[in-house]
Design a protein around this motif. Structure first.
Motif, mmCIF file in Angstrom:
data_model
loop_
_atom_site.group_PDB
_atom_site.id
_atom_site.type_symbol
_atom_site.label_atom_id
_atom_site.label_comp_id
_atom_site.label_asym_id
_atom_site.label_seq_id
_atom_site.Cartn_x
_atom_site.Cartn_y
_atom_site.Cartn_z
ATOM 1 N N UNK A 12 7.751 11.288 -8.460
ATOM 2 C CA UNK A 12 8.223 10.678 -7.217
ATOM 3 C C UNK A 12 9.324 9.652 -7.444
ATOM 4 N N UNK A 13 9.574 9.245 -8.690
ATOM 5 C CA UNK A 13 10.614 8.248 -8.944
ATOM 6 C C UNK A 13 11.951 8.702 -8.362
ATOM 7 N N UNK A 14 12.622 7.790 -7.707
ATOM 8 C CA UNK A 14 13.881 8.077 -7.033
ATOM 9 C C UNK A 14 15.052 7.953 -7.999
ATOM 10 N N UNK B 23 8.408 12.970 -2.093
ATOM 11 C CA UNK B 23 9.665 13.449 -2.685
ATOM 12 C C UNK B 23 9.816 14.933 -2.382
ATOM 13 N N UNK B 24 10.745 15.268 -1.484
ATOM 14 C CA UNK B 24 11.000 16.659 -1.125
ATOM 15 C C UNK B 24 12.414 17.078 -1.507
ATOM 16 N N UNK B 25 13.211 16.112 -1.968
ATOM 17 C CA UNK B 25 14.570 16.375 -2.442
ATOM 18 C C UNK B 25 14.666 15.936 -3.895
ATOM 19 N N UNK B 26 15.326 16.733 -4.705
ATOM 20 C CA UNK B 26 15.467 16.428 -6.124
ATOM 21 C C UNK B 26 16.398 15.233 -6.325
ATOM 22 N N UNK B 27 16.461 14.768 -7.548
ATOM 23 C CA UNK B 27 17.318 13.622 -7.855
ATOM 24 C C UNK B 27 18.787 13.909 -7.583
ATOM 25 N N UNK B 28 19.148 15.179 -7.527
ATOM 26 C CA UNK B 28 20.513 15.537 -7.174
ATOM 27 C C UNK B 28 20.767 15.522 -5.679
ATOM 28 N N UNK C 83 0.861 -1.178 0.000
ATOM 29 C CA UNK C 83 0.000 0.000 0.000
ATOM 30 C C UNK C 83 0.897 1.227 0.000
ATOM 31 N N UNK C 84 1.034 1.886 -1.154
ATOM 32 C CA UNK C 84 1.951 3.015 -1.307
ATOM 33 C C UNK C 84 1.204 4.215 -1.859
ATOM 34 N N UNK C 85 1.335 5.344 -1.190
ATOM 35 C CA UNK C 85 0.793 6.618 -1.652
ATOM 36 C C UNK C 85 1.987 7.539 -1.895
ATOM 37 N N UNK C 86 1.959 8.265 -3.011
ATOM 38 C CA UNK C 86 3.118 9.090 -3.346
ATOM 39 C C UNK C 86 2.729 10.555 -3.531
ATOM 40 N N UNK C 87 3.705 11.402 -3.357
ATOM 41 C CA UNK C 87 3.532 12.826 -3.626
ATOM 42 C C UNK C 87 4.890 13.447 -3.902
ATOM 43 N N UNK C 88 4.987 14.278 -4.925
ATOM 44 C CA UNK C 88 6.236 14.971 -5.215
ATOM 45 C C UNK C 88 6.074 16.460 -4.951
ATOM 46 N N UNK D 81 8.436 21.380 4.265
ATOM 47 C CA UNK D 81 7.200 21.788 4.930
ATOM 48 C C UNK D 81 5.970 21.355 4.138
ATOM 49 N N UNK D 82 6.050 21.424 2.820
ATOM 50 C CA UNK D 82 4.943 20.938 1.986
ATOM 51 C C UNK D 82 4.718 19.449 2.217
#
Length: 394
Positions: A168-170, A206-211, A156-161, A220-221
Motif C-alpha cells: 500500500x505504500x504510495x 491501493x488500486x493504482x500502481x506507483x506509476x 485509525x488507518x486500515x490498508x489494502x492493496x 472494483x476490488x
C-alpha cells in the motif's frame, strides 16, 4: 487523467444479475468454458491473486466477474446479454489512471495557504464547523498512502492493496495528497490545516500502481473491500477519458447502485480533459459519468470554473458538485506537502464533507447525496459546469 485515453486491458467485465453469482458462474462455464473463482470462497485473497488459478474471478460482493476470454468466448457472452439469463452486461475492462495534476489558467493568482486553514477548507466552511468525521469510515482508492508521514501518526488507518506485487505504500504521491485533503489534519505540525474529516477512520486502498495506472478490476476490488468494511464514503480521484456520446459503463452503474443499497456513496473526479480557454469542454470521464456515482468538478479560489474541469456536454455524464481544485495544498510522501490542481483535488474535498454529514446526521447513500446537493453553495455559473454548486460542510 489529463492527456490519457481509455484503452482496454484485454480482459472483460461480466455484470451478473442481482443475487446470481453462483448461477452466473455456471453460465460462464456452460457458454464459454470459463472457470471462475468466487471471492466469497477464498478468505483474504484479492482478485489479482486469484486470477492465476482460474480464467476469471467473481467479485461476490458486487456481482461482477472479471474474465479473460478469446474472440469466440467473447461473442458467446455478448450474445448471452441479449437473452434472458444471469448475464446482464458484458464489456471490455479499461485501463484507468490517477487524474494527474493539471496546470491552472495562467491568469489565476496563487491560492493563499498562509492562514490557519488552506483556502479550500475555508471555501467549504471548515473554519466554522465542528464535526470531524469521528466514527465514520471513508475509503480513498488511489495510489496508496505514505504510512510514515508524521501528519498521520496515531490515526485509525486500515490498508489494502489491489495492485499485484505492490504494497500500500504510495510510491507516486497522488494518493497521499488526496487522502490528506479528505482525512488529513486540521492542525499539522507545519503549515495550514488541510484535512476535512480529520478524525475519520481512513481506509487507504491501493488500486493504482506507483506509476499511476490501474484497471477497472482493481477499482472494483477496492470498492468491494470498502463496502465489506462498512465505509460510508468512497473517494476516487481516478478514471479514463471519454468521448461525447460514449455510454457509461453498465457494470459500474450497477455496482454503484448496489453500493448505495449497502449504504456506501461513491464520489469520483469528473476529469481534467477540458481546455476552456480554447473553447473545449470535455465530457465527464469514466467512471464518474455513471448516474449513481457523484461526479465532482473543480473551481479556483475565485469560484471560477477551472480551466481543465470536465463538464456536462450531453446527458450521459453530468457534473453533480464542485470542490476547490486549483493550487490545493496537502500532504506528500516523505513528510512533506505540496500544492496540486485538478478535479482529483476537488473530489476529496467533497468526500471529506460527505464524511462530516455522515457523522452529524447519520445519513448514508442517497440521503447523503441529497444533503450534499441541498446544502451546496449556489454559484453564478451554469449547472452543466458546477452541478448543484460548491460543496459546504454541515
Amino acid at each position: 487523467m489529463a492527456g490519457t485515453e481509455s484503452s482496454s486491458t484485454g480482459r472483460y467485465l461480466v455484470l451478473l444479475e442481482d443475487d446470481a453469482t453462483v448461477v452466473g458462474a455456471r453460465e460462464l462455464t456452460r457458454l464459454a468454458g470459463i472457470r471462475t473463482v468466487n471471492t466469497a470462497d477464498v478468505v483474504g485473497a484479492s482478485a489479482a491473486e486469484l486470477f492465476g488459478a482460474a480464467d476469471g474471478v467473481v467479485l461476490n460482493e458486487l456481482g461482477i466477474a472479471l474474465v479473460t476470454a478469446g474472440s469466440d468466448q467473447a461473442s458467446a457472452l455478448s450474445e448471452a446479454v441479449r437473452s434472458s439469463g444471469p448475464i446482464a452486461a458484458f464489456e471490455a475492462e479499461r485501463t484507468v489512471y490517477a487524474i494527474d495534476d493539471a496546470a491552472p489558467a495562467a491568469e489565476a493568482p496563487p491560492a493563499p495557504v498562509d492562514g490557519a486553514l488552506t483556502w479550500g477548507l475555508q471555501a467549504v466552511g471548515v473554519n466554522g464547523s465542528t464535526p470531524t468525521g469521528a466514527g465514520v469510515r471513508v475509503a480513498v482508492l488511489d495510489t496508496g498512502l505514505d504510512l510514515q508521514h508524521p501528519d498521520f501518526a496515531g490515526r485509525d488507518i486500515v490498508t489494502g492493496s489491489f495492485v499485484p506485487g505492490e504494497d500500500v505504500h504510495d510510491g507516486h504521491g497522488h494518493g497521499t495528497h488526496v487522502i490528506g485533503t479528505a482525512c488529513g489534519p486540521r492542525t499539522p505540525a507545519q503549515g495550514p490545516g488541510y484535512g476535512i474529516a480529520s478524525e475519520a477512520s481512513i481506509y487507504a486502498g491501493k488500486v493504482l500502481a506507483n506509476g499511476g495506472t490501474g484497471s477497472d478490476g482493481g477499482i472494483l476490488s477496492g470498492i468491494s473491500w470498502a463496502i465489506s468494511n462498512g465505509c460510508s464514503v468512497v473517494s476516487m480521484s481516478l478514471g479514463a477519458a471519454t468521448e461525447p456520446g460514449q455510454p457509461f459503463s453498465q457494470a459500474f452503474e450497477r455496482v454503484a447502485q448496489r453500493a448505495m443499497a449497502r449504504g456506501t456513496l461513491i464520489i469520483a473526479a469528473a476529469g481534467n480533459e477540458s481546455s476552456r480557454g480554447s473553447g473545449t469542454i470535455a465530457p465527464v470521464g469514466h467512471p464518474a459519468n455513471c448516474p449513481s456515482i457523484m461526479a465532482v468538478g473543480a473551481v479556483d479560489a475565485r469560484n471560477a470554473i477551472a480551466e481543465f474541469s470536465c463538464g456536462t456536454v450531453d446527458q450521459i455524464g453530468q457534473v453533480d458538485l464542485v470542490g476547490p481544485g486549483v493550487d490545493v495544498h496537502s500532504s506528500w510522501p516523505g513528510a512533506g506537502s505540496k500544492s496540486l490542481s485538478g478535479t482529483s483535488m476537488a473530489t476529496p474535498h467533497v468526500a471529506g464533507v460527505a464524511t462530516l454529514y455522515a457523522q452529524q446526521h447519520h445519513e448514508r447513500a442517497w440521503g447523503l447525496w441529497a444533503r450534499l446537493a441541498q446544502k451546496a453553495r449556489r454559484l453564478p455559473l451554469p449547472s452543466t459546469d458546477v452541478g448543484a454548486g460548491l460543496v459546504q460542510v454541515p
